[in-house]
Design an enzyme around this catalytic site. Structure first.
Site, short mmCIF file in Angstrom:
data_model
loop_
_atom_site.label_atom_id
_atom_site.label_comp_id
_atom_site.label_asym_id
_atom_site.label_seq_id
_atom_site.Cartn_x
_atom_site.Cartn_y
_atom_site.Cartn_z
N LYS A 112 71.96 47.57 38.33
CA LYS A 112 70.65 46.92 38.33
C LYS A 112 69.67 47.87 39.02
CE LYS A 112 68.52 42.46 39.39
NZ LYS A 112 68.77 41.09 39.82
N GLY A 125 61.85 49.14 35.25
CA GLY A 125 63.30 49.27 35.21
C GLY A 125 63.95 49.51 36.57
N ARG A 175 76.52 45.18 40.40
CA ARG A 175 77.05 43.84 40.58
C ARG A 175 78.18 43.61 39.58
NH1 ARG A 175 72.08 39.97 38.67
NH2 ARG A 175 72.06 40.65 36.52
N ARG A 182 74.10 34.53 29.54
CA ARG A 182 73.25 33.48 30.12
C ARG A 182 72.96 32.39 29.11
NH1 ARG A 182 70.35 36.83 33.87
NH2 ARG A 182 71.63 38.69 34.10
N ASP A 251 67.23 31.83 31.69
CA ASP A 251 67.77 33.19 31.61
C ASP A 251 68.50 33.58 32.90
OD1 ASP A 251 64.89 33.02 32.34
OD2 ASP A 251 65.19 35.10 32.94
P1 AMP Z 1 63.97 37.84 36.92
O1 AMP Z 1 62.84 36.93 37.27
O2 AMP Z 1 64.27 38.87 37.98
O3 AMP Z 1 65.20 37.11 36.51
O4 AMP Z 1 63.47 38.72 35.69
C1 AMP Z 1 62.97 38.18 34.49
C2 AMP Z 1 62.95 39.23 33.42
O5 AMP Z 1 62.13 40.35 33.80
C3 AMP Z 1 64.31 39.81 33.09
O6 AMP Z 1 64.35 40.02 31.70
C4 AMP Z 1 64.33 41.10 33.86
O7 AMP Z 1 65.20 42.05 33.31
C5 AMP Z 1 62.89 41.56 33.77
N1 AMP Z 1 62.46 42.41 34.89
C6 AMP Z 1 62.22 42.03 36.17
N2 AMP Z 1 61.83 43.09 36.91
C7 AMP Z 1 61.82 44.17 36.09
C8 AMP Z 1 61.51 45.56 36.26
N3 AMP Z 1 61.13 46.07 37.43
N4 AMP Z 1 61.62 46.35 35.18
C9 AMP Z 1 62.00 45.87 34.00
N5 AMP Z 1 62.28 44.59 33.76
C10 AMP Z 1 62.21 43.74 34.80
MG MG Z 2 66.86 37.20 35.71
#
Ligand code: AMP
Ligand code: MG
Length: 484
Positions: A112, A125, A175, A182, A251
Site C-alpha cells: 500500500k 498512489g 498488509r 470487497r 468498498d
Molecule cells: P479509502 O477512503 O482510503 O478507502 O480510499 C478510497 C479510494 O481512493 C480507494 O479506491 C483508494 O485506492 C483511493 N485512494 C485513496 N488515496 C489514494 C492515493 N493517495 N492515491 C491513489 N488512490 C487513492
Molecule cells: Mg478503501
C-alpha cells in the site's frame, strides 16, 4: 537467501484474468529503510527475523522489487461511499504481490503506497507515514483483541515526500489478508451489467474460502449468508471493544468479514454512543452507535449486487440473519465482559442501564470494564470514574444481585473477566506519540513498544501501566485528518 520457496507463492487472481485487475509495476521508495516489521505477522508466512532484516525483504517491502515473473496486480472495484454509489474505485494505491501458502492458511501480500495504478483517479498512489503507522498498529492491535482483521507485516519509508495539507514523508505498508475482495468488487461488475463476471468472482471466493460449498446448487445464497453473518459478528466485536471504523463504505467491507482499510478509525475513550472519529463525516453516518445498522445497509448493497445469482426471496432470507447474528454475538461478548456465566432475560437491561449511566457520566469505556473485573472489592475505584459516583453505586446494587444468582467465586469470575476486558487499547494519543517520534526523530521504538504491548492487551504489563491511562490534556482536542 530467498524469501519464499517458489512453490509457496502464487497469484490466484490470474485465475480471474483481466478486467478484474491490471498489472502494475510498483514505484518504489528511494533510499528505502525499514521502519518496523511484525514478527507475529511474519510467522504467518514463515519469514524468519533474518529474512525480515535482509535487503531482499527491504526491496520488496519498499516497492523496489517484486516476485519475478509476476508483476503486482491492482484490482478494480466500486462501492457506496457515504451512501452514494461511486462507479469506479479500485486499488488506487495498493497492489497485490501474490499469495503465500503459510502453515495455517494462505495470505495475500499487498503493498500500500507503492505508486499509481489505473484506478488512482486523482491520487498520487502514495501513503503518508502517519496513516501507514496507524493502519499497521491498529491491524496488529485488533488481532491482539481477537477481532478478525487484515494484518500489518511491515512499514518502510524512504526519502520521498508527498503533498497533503503539508509535505509529509511517504511510506509503504505491506498488509496481509486472507482476501482483499470487497463488497464493492461485486458491485462494480453488477452495476456494469456484467453478471457473468459477478458469478465468476463469487465462485472464485467460494472456491478459495468456502470450498465446502463448491458444486452446491444454492452456493451463492449460502456464500451471501456467510458474509452477512461474518460481517454481523465482526461488528459485534467492534462494539464490544468500543472501536469505530470511521469509513464503512462498501468498498471498505471485506467479503470474509475481516476488518479492513483502517483510516480515521478510533477507539472510544469516554463512552459516547454518538462518537464520530472521522472529521469529514459531518452527519455522523458512521458514528459508533450506527455501525450495526450500517453493517446491515452494506450487506443489503452486497445482496443487491448478487441479485443476478440469488432470487429476491433468498436475498431477504440471507439478510434476515444479520440481526440475530449481531445480537447473539454482542450479548455473548457483553455477558463475558460483565462476568455473567449464563445469559438471563433481563441482562440486556442491566447492560443498557450501565451504558446509559456511563454516557451520562463521561466514563472511560475501557477503564470501566477493566475495573469492573474487581467488583466488589474495589468499588470506590470504579465509582470514581463517574462524575456522579452515586450513579454507579445505584447500578451496582442491581449488578450485585445479578451476580448472586450465579455460583462463580469472585477470583474465578475476575480472572475470566480480565480475558474479556482489555486493559490496553490503541488509544488515539498513543498512536500519535508513536507517529510524532517516528516522523520527527526517526525513532521507531514507540511503534515497537505498542506492537508488543497490544499483542497481549488482556495481560498486565506493570512496566507499561501508564499506557492504560486516559488521554492526557494535550490530546483532548486531537483532530484526525482523513487525508492519508
Ligand atoms: P479509502 O477512503 O482510503 O478507502 O480510499 C478510497 C479510494 O481512493 C480507494 O479506491 C483508494 O485506492 C483511493 N485512494 C485513496 N488515496 C489514494 C492515493 N493517495 N492515491 C491513489 N488512490 C487513492
Ligand atoms: Mg478503501
Amino acid at each position: 537467501m530467498s524469501l519464499f520457496p517458489a512453490a509457496n507463492i502464487y497469484q490466484p487472481l490470474h485465475q480471474l484474468g483481466e478486467p478484474f485487475y491490471s498489472e502494475v509495476p510498483p514505484q518504489g521508495l528511494r533510499n528505502p529503510a525499514l521502519v518496523h516489521t511484525s514478527a507475529s505477522a511474519a510467522e504467518l508466512l514463515q519469514l524468519s527475523p533474518q529474512q525480515l532484516a535482509s535487503d531482499e525483504f527491504l526491496h520488496l517491502a519498499s516497492g523496489n522489487s517484486y516476485f519475478q515473473p509476476c508483476p503486482p496486480l491492482a484490482t478494480v472495484y466500486s462501492g457506496h461511499q457515504f451512501g452514494v454509489y461511486v462507479p469506479q474505485l479500485g486499488d488506487g494505491r495498493a497492489m497485490s504481490l501474490g499469495t503465500v501458502k503459510g502453515p495455517d492458511g494462505e495470505w495475500e501480500m499487498q503493498l500500500k503506497g507503492a505508486g499509481q495504478t489505473p484506478y488512482s483517479r486523482f491520487g498520487d498512489g502514495r501513503a503518508v507515514m502517519r496513516s501507514t503507522i496507524r493502519e499497521y498498529l491498529c491491524s496488529e492491535a485488533m488481532h491482539g483483541l481477537g477481532i478478525a482483521t487484515t494484518r500489518g507485516l511491515s512499514i518502510t519509508t524512504g526519502s520521498d515526500k508527498v503533498q497533503r495539507e503539508t509535505v509529509e514523508p511517504a511510506a509503504v505498508l505491506i498488509r496481509l489478508a486472507r482476501s482483499h475482495v470487497r463488497f464493492g468488487s461485486f458491485e462494480f461488475f453488477h452495476y456494469n451489467g456484467q453478471h457473468q463476471r459477478v458469478k465468476q468472482l463469487a465462485d472464485y471466493v467460494i472456491e478459495r474460502h468456502h470450498p465446502g460449498l463448491l458444486g452446491e446448487q444454492d452456493r451463492h445464497y449460502r456464500f451471501l449468508e456467510r458474509t452477512v453473518t461474518a460481517t454481523a459478528e465482526m461488528i459485534a466485536h467492534w462494539q464490544a471493544v468500543g472501536f469505530t471504523h470511521g469509513v464503512m463504505n462498501t468498498d471498505n467491507m471485506s467479503i470474509l468479514g475481516d476488518t479492513i482499510d483502517y483510516g480515521p478509525f478510533g477507539f472510544m475513550d469516554d463512552y459516547q454512543p454518538g462518537f464520530v472519529c472521522n472529521h469529514s463525516d459531518e452527519r455522523g453516518r458512521y458514528a459508533f452507535s450506527r455501525q450495526p445498522a450500517i453493517g446491515l445497509w452494506n450487506c443489503n448493497a452486497l445482496a443487491h449486487a448478487l441479485s443476478s445469482l440469488v432470487d429476491s426471496e433468498q436475498l431477504t432470507q440471507a439478510l434476515q440473519q444479520y440481526e440475530p447474528a449481531f445480537l447473539d454475538t454482542l450479548a455473548e461478548l457483553m455477558a463475558a465482559k460483565l462476568g455473567l456465566k449464563e445469559q438471563h432475560t433481563n441482562d440486556g437491561q442491566l447492560i443498557d442501564s450501565l451504558l446509559a449511566t456511563m454516557a451520562d457520566n463521561s466514563v472511560d469505556y475501557t477503564l470501566l470494564f477493566r475495573r469492573l473485573c474487581d467488583f466488589d472489592s474495589e468499588n470506590e475505584k470504579i465509582a470514581e470514574l463517574f462524575n456522579n459516583p452515586d450513579d454507579f453505586r445505584k447500578w451496582a446494587q442491581d449488578y450485585r444481585q445479578r451476580l448472586q444468582q450465579q455460583d462463580w467465586p469472585q477470583p474465578q469470575r475476575c480472572a475470566a473477566m480480565k480475558k474479556a476486558n482489555p486493559k490496553y487499547i490503541l488509544r488515539n494519543y498513543l498512536a500519535e506519540v508513536a507517529i510524532r517520534k517516528a516522523e520527527d526523530e526517526q525513532d521507531y521504538s514507540e511503534i515497537d513498544r505498542l506492537i508488543t504491548l497490544l499483542a497481549s492487551p488482556f495481560d498486565e504489563h506493570p512496566e507499561l501501566e501508564q499506557y492504560a491511562a486516559q488521554p492526557p490534556e494535550w490530546a483532548q482536542g486531537l483532530s484526525l485528518s482523513c487525508s492519508s
